[in-house]
Write a protein that holds these residues in place. Structure first.
Motif, PDB file in Angstrom:
ATOM      1  N   THR A  91       0.996  -1.272  -0.069  1.00 32.59           N
ATOM      2  CA  THR A  91      -0.117  -0.127   0.112  1.00 32.59           C
ATOM      3  C   THR A  91       0.877   1.253   0.227  1.00 32.59           C
ATOM      4  OG1 THR A  91      -2.004  -1.119   1.121  1.00 32.59           O
ATOM      5  CG2 THR A  91      -1.787   1.178   1.359  1.00 32.59           C
ATOM      6  N   VAL A  95       0.951   4.162  -3.009  1.00 35.04           N
ATOM      7  CA  VAL A  95       0.503   5.680  -2.573  1.00 35.04           C
ATOM      8  C   VAL A  95       1.775   6.756  -2.875  1.00 35.04           C
ATOM      9  CG1 VAL A  95       0.086   7.177  -0.459  1.00 35.04           C
ATOM     10  CG2 VAL A  95      -1.244   4.957  -0.671  1.00 35.04           C
ATOM     11  N   ARG A 212      -0.151  18.293   1.558  1.00 34.53           N
ATOM     12  CA  ARG A 212      -0.698  17.561   2.677  1.00 34.53           C
ATOM     13  C   ARG A 212      -2.314  16.960   2.381  1.00 34.53           C
ATOM     14  NH1 ARG A 212       0.028  20.070   8.154  1.00 34.53           N
ATOM     15  NH2 ARG A 212      -0.653  18.098   8.832  1.00 34.53           N
ATOM     16  N   LEU A 215      -1.785  14.204  -0.350  1.00 30.32           N
ATOM     17  CA  LEU A 215      -1.203  12.910   0.303  1.00 30.32           C
ATOM     18  C   LEU A 215      -2.604  12.252   1.085  1.00 30.32           C
ATOM     19  CD1 LEU A 215       1.078  11.124   0.997  1.00 30.32           C
ATOM     20  CD2 LEU A 215       1.552  12.447   2.762  1.00 30.32           C
ATOM     21  N   GLY A 216      -3.389  13.215   1.569  1.00 30.17           N
ATOM     22  CA  GLY A 216      -4.593  12.326   2.438  1.00 30.17           C
ATOM     23  C   GLY A 216      -5.394  11.799   1.255  1.00 30.17           C
ATOM     24  N   PHE A 219      -4.235   8.427   0.383  1.00 27.52           N
ATOM     25  CA  PHE A 219      -4.686   7.270   1.095  1.00 27.52           C
ATOM     26  C   PHE A 219      -6.004   6.751   0.836  1.00 27.52           C
ATOM     27  CE2 PHE A 219      -0.603   7.976   3.032  1.00 27.52           C
ATOM     28  CZ  PHE A 219      -0.207   6.682   3.226  1.00 27.52           C
ATOM     29  N   PHE A 257      -4.270   1.802   8.259  1.00 30.12           N
ATOM     30  CA  PHE A 257      -4.287   3.014   7.372  1.00 30.12           C
ATOM     31  C   PHE A 257      -4.290   4.356   8.157  1.00 30.12           C
ATOM     32  CE2 PHE A 257      -6.520   0.767   3.937  1.00 30.12           C
ATOM     33  CZ  PHE A 257      -6.046   1.179   2.944  1.00 30.12           C
ATOM     34  N   GLY A 261      -0.817   6.781   7.561  1.00 32.23           N
ATOM     35  CA  GLY A 261      -1.287   7.859   6.875  1.00 32.23           C
ATOM     36  C   GLY A 261      -0.547   8.890   7.658  1.00 32.23           C
ATOM     37  N   LYS A 262      -0.545   8.950   9.048  1.00 26.02           N
ATOM     38  CA  LYS A 262      -0.230  10.178   9.847  1.00 26.02           C
ATOM     39  C   LYS A 262       1.119   9.936   9.785  1.00 26.02           C
ATOM     40  CE  LYS A 262      -0.073  13.005  13.071  1.00 26.02           C
ATOM     41  NZ  LYS A 262      -0.704  14.385  12.631  1.00 26.02           N
ATOM     42  N   CYS A 264       3.109   8.956   7.307  1.00 22.51           N
ATOM     43  CA  CYS A 264       3.598   9.836   6.054  1.00 22.51           C
ATOM     44  C   CYS A 264       3.348  11.479   6.139  1.00 22.51           C
ATOM     45  CB  CYS A 264       2.810   9.204   4.971  1.00 22.51           C
ATOM     46  SG  CYS A 264       3.215   7.396   4.434  1.00 22.51           S
ATOM     47  N   ASP A 265       2.491  11.733   6.621  1.00 23.64           N
ATOM     48  CA  ASP A 265       1.961  13.188   6.771  1.00 23.64           C
ATOM     49  C   ASP A 265       3.109  14.013   7.788  1.00 23.64           C
ATOM     50  OD1 ASP A 265       0.067  15.456   6.463  1.00 23.64           O
ATOM     51  OD2 ASP A 265       0.335  15.435   8.670  1.00 23.64           O
TER      52      ASP A 265
END
Length: 286
Positions: A91, A95, A212, A215-216, A219, A257, A261-262, A264-265
């Motif tokens: 995943t 992304v 940002r 990127l969100g 996901f 997830f 996701g957090k 990567c942010d």
């Protein structure tokens, strides 16, 4: 005597004029990292422990909404079978590749349409119409064009990333204060110097926010992408858990997830922080 001349006359001899420039934020101005982490984890931990206590007390069965202990056991089982790292890595790769393609195209076209009226009038209506198309509508077309393997999944993610980045960059350029351009003329800066010293710093904060957001959405779109016949990835775990009646696996995928996701942010924010270190807008209280 003007106000400016009066202030100059009142300055003590030998004292140079005050320097006006960008200031770096004070280290640790936002509080300690440990305190921020504790506050950020307080709500989810309280909710998880509360639900665990409710199920343990027999007030709920926890069949459709398993307690955290069962979700952790599912994580441990996936890790023991060597599947957790595989699904997370798959995943994440999708992304990142989709984000790179979509963000790159969004930066280029956003800068072009923001700086050129001709390009904006030519391209923006079409791009805005494409933005209104639901993401799921692209799935059958991408499968027909690119097949059911990685290319169609990455393309769908790139589409989701592209539009927020494009809009953010285009609007950031169009909203540059006219007074900033007047400053460049006063100091007789060349076009390159104007772009480097004035225009780029002016659009960077909004551009980073657009990245940002992209990127969100990347996901979000990877879930739809991994519904397209994937046999690996966190989206596959969601589908498999739904088909096999495994709510604990579904929750484990959702938690994965959220954590991925957090993370990567946070990496994106840390990587771009030096680019906007000159900002002096942080406030603890309003």
């Amino acid at each position: 005597m003007s106000a400016g001349e009066g202030s100059l006359a009142a300055r003590p001899p030998g004292r140079s004029a005050p320097r006006i420039g960008w200031r770096l934020p004070r280290p640790g101005a936002g509080g300690g990292l440990g305190r921020s982490l504790a506050l950020g984890l307080a709500l989810p931990l309280a909710a998880a422990l509360g639900w665990e206590a409710v199920v343990a007390a027999g007030l709920a069965q926890g069949r459709l909404l398993p307690p955290p202990s069962r979700v952790i056991a599912t994580f441990a089982d996936l890790q023991a079978r060597g599947e957790l790292v595989l699904h997370v890595a798959t995943t994440l790769w999708r992304v990142l590749v989709g984000f790179g393609l979509g963000a790159g195209a969004g930066l280029v076209l956003g800068a072009l349409c923001g700086a050129s009226r001709l390009a904006r009038e030519t391209l923006d209506p079409t791009l805005q119409a494409l933005r209104a198309i639901p993401s799921i509508a692209w799935v059958p077309l991408f499968i027909l064009w690119l097949g059911i393997f990685e290319a169609s999944k990455v393309a769908l993610i790139a589409v989701g990333v592209f539009f927020p980045v494009y809009l953010g960059v285009c609007d950031a350029i169009r909203s540059i204060d006219r007074k900033l351009l007047e400053v460049s003329r006063v100091f007789r800066l060349s076009r390159v110097e104007t772009a480097r010293r004035i225009l780029v710093p002016a659009v960077l904060p909004e551009t980073i926010t657009a990245l940002r957001s992209g990127l969100g959405l990347g996901f979000m779109f990877v879930v739809a992408a991994e519904f397209m016949g994937a046999s690996e990835g966190l989206g596959y775990l969601l589908v498999d858990g739904q088909q096999m009646g495994k709510p604990d696996q579904i929750l484990a995928a959702i938690v994965a997830f959220a954590l991925l996701g957090k993370a990567c942010d946070l990496v994106l924010v840390a990587a771009t922080r030096p680019l906007v270190a000159w900002q002096d807008v942080a406030r603890e209280r309003l």
